[in-house]
Design an enzyme around this catalytic site. Structure first.
Site, PDB file in Angstrom:
ATOM      1  N   ARG A  43      -0.041  -5.981  -4.818  1.00 52.06           N
ATOM      2  CA  ARG A  43       0.515  -5.813  -3.439  1.00 52.06           C
ATOM      3  C   ARG A  43      -0.222  -6.583  -2.527  1.00 52.06           C
ATOM      4  NH1 ARG A  43      -4.024  -4.932  -2.163  1.00 52.06           N
ATOM      5  NH2 ARG A  43      -3.032  -4.465  -0.126  1.00 52.06           N
ATOM      6  N   GLY A  44       0.108  -6.695  -1.321  1.00 50.19           N
ATOM      7  CA  GLY A  44      -0.622  -7.654  -0.390  1.00 50.19           C
ATOM      8  C   GLY A  44       0.222  -8.639  -0.165  1.00 50.19           C
ATOM      9  N   ALA A  45       0.412  -9.088   0.974  1.00 48.48           N
ATOM     10  CA  ALA A  45       1.490 -10.088   1.101  1.00 48.48           C
ATOM     11  C   ALA A  45       1.281 -11.426   0.413  1.00 48.48           C
ATOM     12  CB  ALA A  45       1.891 -10.676   2.537  1.00 48.48           C
ATOM     13  N   ARG A  51      10.043  -6.175  -1.652  1.00 49.89           N
ATOM     14  CA  ARG A  51       9.288  -5.782  -0.325  1.00 49.89           C
ATOM     15  C   ARG A  51       9.884  -6.443   0.828  1.00 49.89           C
ATOM     16  NH1 ARG A  51       3.994  -3.775  -1.375  1.00 49.89           N
ATOM     17  NH2 ARG A  51       4.445  -2.630   0.751  1.00 49.89           N
ATOM     18  N   GLN A  85      -4.945   2.240   0.378  1.00 51.31           N
ATOM     19  CA  GLN A  85      -5.536   0.927   0.098  1.00 51.31           C
ATOM     20  C   GLN A  85      -6.800   0.922   0.418  1.00 51.31           C
ATOM     21  OE1 GLN A  85      -2.485   1.627   1.358  1.00 51.31           O
ATOM     22  NE2 GLN A  85      -0.668   0.185   0.574  1.00 51.31           N
ATOM     23  N   ASP A 109       1.369  -8.949   7.231  1.00 48.45           N
ATOM     24  CA  ASP A 109       2.445  -9.226   6.317  1.00 48.45           C
ATOM     25  C   ASP A 109       3.566 -10.271   6.813  1.00 48.45           C
ATOM     26  OD1 ASP A 109       1.514  -6.726   4.956  1.00 48.45           O
ATOM     27  OD2 ASP A 109       2.971  -7.349   3.692  1.00 48.45           O
ATOM     28  N   ASN A 147       1.671  -5.264   9.906  1.00 50.77           N
ATOM     29  CA  ASN A 147       0.771  -5.122   9.140  1.00 50.77           C
ATOM     30  C   ASN A 147       0.825  -3.638   8.572  1.00 50.77           C
ATOM     31  OD1 ASN A 147      -1.373  -6.221   7.374  1.00 50.77           O
ATOM     32  ND2 ASN A 147      -2.654  -4.618   8.452  1.00 50.77           N
ATOM     33  N   LYS A 148       0.203  -3.184   7.746  1.00 48.95           N
ATOM     34  CA  LYS A 148       0.136  -1.701   7.211  1.00 48.95           C
ATOM     35  C   LYS A 148       0.126  -0.731   8.369  1.00 48.95           C
ATOM     36  CE  LYS A 148       0.431  -0.721   3.818  1.00 48.95           C
ATOM     37  NZ  LYS A 148       1.713  -0.555   3.074  1.00 48.95           N
TER      38      LYS A 148
HETATM   39  O1  MRU Z   1       1.842  -2.280   1.099  1.00 43.34           O
HETATM   40  P1  MRU Z   1       0.805  -3.303   0.884  1.00 43.34           P
HETATM   41  O2  MRU Z   1      -0.600  -2.564   0.184  1.00 43.34           O
HETATM   42  O3  MRU Z   1       1.418  -4.338   0.206  1.00 43.34           O
HETATM   43  O4  MRU Z   1       0.210  -3.693   2.081  1.00 43.34           O
HETATM   44  C1  MRU Z   1      -0.654  -4.833   2.464  1.00 43.34           C
HETATM   45  C2  MRU Z   1      -1.075  -5.018   3.907  1.00 43.34           C
HETATM   46  O5  MRU Z   1      -0.753  -4.290   4.932  1.00 43.34           O
HETATM   47  C3  MRU Z   1      -2.142  -6.354   3.939  1.00 43.34           C
HETATM   48  O6  MRU Z   1      -3.019  -5.920   5.055  1.00 43.34           O
HETATM   49  C4  MRU Z   1      -1.420  -7.415   4.261  1.00 43.34           C
HETATM   50  O7  MRU Z   1      -0.514  -7.585   3.050  1.00 43.34           O
HETATM   51  C5  MRU Z   1      -2.084  -8.708   4.163  1.00 43.34           C
HETATM   52  S1  MRU Z   1      -3.079  -9.020   2.781  1.00 43.34           S
HETATM   53  C6  MRU Z   1      -3.960 -10.473   2.692  1.00 43.34           C
END
Ligand code: MRU
Length: 361
Positions: free
Chosen positions: A53-55, A98, A199, A240, A250-251
């Site tokens: 996970r993480g963009a 996603r 996370q 994201d 973002n999250k």
């Molecule tokens: O749902 P996730 O864990 O994929 O969400 C991730 C985030 O919100 C991160 O902050 C974002 O992707 C940036 S990662 C460098």
């Protein structure tokens, strides 16, 4: 391709016989298990289930998945048209995982364009590796840029995980924090636990422990009070997807961090590579927000935490308006103030930079 010890995604071997390895982030911090993938559809499942996970990490993973798809296409299809059909189906399956993380679509688009000119696994792997390397380099540049804004003695708040686990390299927001620490700055990090998938608690705390960066884990709802009591001097998060006017998704919970920071006159920064910008989207209202399964909210382990008939709303992301963002650290420079013109100026230099850094696709 890894930048250091903590890594989320790795390609092992060559194009014809290699494999994609992902650290199963669902099991951290209790267990470190690496899973091996040989098929693009399995990788799509892994992205959806948040093995990775993480963009930016999702983008890099999807690029390698397209290498696997190009290999599958060679086995099952006779003509180039059939191979492209297979690749197109793999691309669609990956794209459906996603919706908010724009790096996913960025990487798929690049890989798809490469397939139009050369769909051999070798050519596809060359590009996937280049995209991965681009992320590694970009993370380092961003880290240096952002760390310059952090002074010794600061309390720094971050939300979710934007570290090595979320990218191909050292991370975005957490890369900035790690670099400030490595530069010898005496900082203390406040980590939002980040409901509902934790996370922050499971991943960011794990990374900071490994890096030896002093931190304190807090409930998401503690942030405002910490700010009021002078414990936080700067906030930095990842993103994201960033719209053309600088609004950043973002999250879920990031928006309230930014609102609270604004109220307490604390700078709120975003760290994100250019691959996270979506110039086609005018503002944050147009960013698609992923809604995830209610099961992420209605239980704590095996224990139900609300009545059976409770209605649940589980958006995975929210949008922080540009007006609340002090600056954006990118791999091509800092955007400050954050607005449509400033974003446009930086993105205008993107194509030249990208063509220099990555083989043409
Ligand atoms: O749902 P996730 O864990 O994929 O969400 C991730 C985030 O919100 C991160 O902050 C974002 O992707 C940036 S990662 C460098």
């Amino acid at each position: 391709m890894r930048d250091r010890e903590i890594w989320a995604v790795e390609w092992r071997g060559e194009a014809r016989d290699g494999e994609l390895v992902l650290l199963d982030q669902r099991l951290l911090p209790a267990e470190e298990v690496h899973l091996t993938y040989l098929g693009a559809r399995e990788v799509a499942e892994a992205i959806r289930d948040m093995v990775v996970r993480g963009a930016p990490a999702i983008g890099v993973t999807a690029a390698y998945a397209m290498v696997l798809a190009s290999r599958e296409a060679r086995r099952g299809a006779d003509s180039r048209a059939q191979r492209l059909e297979h690749l197109s189906a793999a691309r669609a399956a990956l794209a459906a995982t996603r919706p908010t993380a724009v790096n996913l679509f960025w990487a798929l688009e690049r890989m798809w364009r490469r397939a139009q000119s050369d769909d051999s696994p070798e050519a596809m792997l060359e590009l996937a590796r280049a995209l991965h390397a681009e992320d590694v380099d970009g993370n380092r540049r961003m880290a240096a840029l952002g760390a310059a804004r952090i002074d010794s003695g600061m309390g720094v708040l971050t939300h979710c995980n934007a570290g090595a686990l979320a990218t191909g390299g050292v991370g975005t927001a957490l890369g900035v924090i790690a670099r400030a620490h490595a530069d010898g700055k005496q900082i203390h990090v406040y980590v939002d636990e980040t409901r509902p998938r934790l996370q922050g608690a499971r991943l960011t705390a794990w990374e900071l422990s490994r890096l030896g960066v002093p931190y304190t884990l807090v409930c998401d709802s503690a942030a405002a009070s910490l700010m009021k009591h002078g414990r936080i001097q700067l906030c930095v998060t990842g993103a994201d997807r960033i719209a053309a006017n600088g609004d950043a998704a973002n999250k879920i919970g990031t928006y309230s961090v930014a609102v609270n920071a604004h109220h307490h006159r604390i700078p709120f920064h975003v760290a994100a590579p250019l691959s996270t910008f979506d110039a086609a989207i005018p503002d944050g209202d147009h960013i698609p927000i992923e809604e995830r399964d209610p099961s992420e909210i209605h239980a704590w382990g095996d224990e139900r935490t609300c009545p059976e008939d409770a209605r649940i709303y589980n958006p995975a992301f929210d949008v922080t308006p540009a007006s609340l963002i002090t600056s954006i650290f990118t791999d091509a420079g800092e955007i400050a103030p954050v607005g449509r013109d400033e974003v446009h100026r930086l993105l205008a230099s993107r194509d030249t930079r990208r063509e220099q850094a990555v083989p043409a696709s």
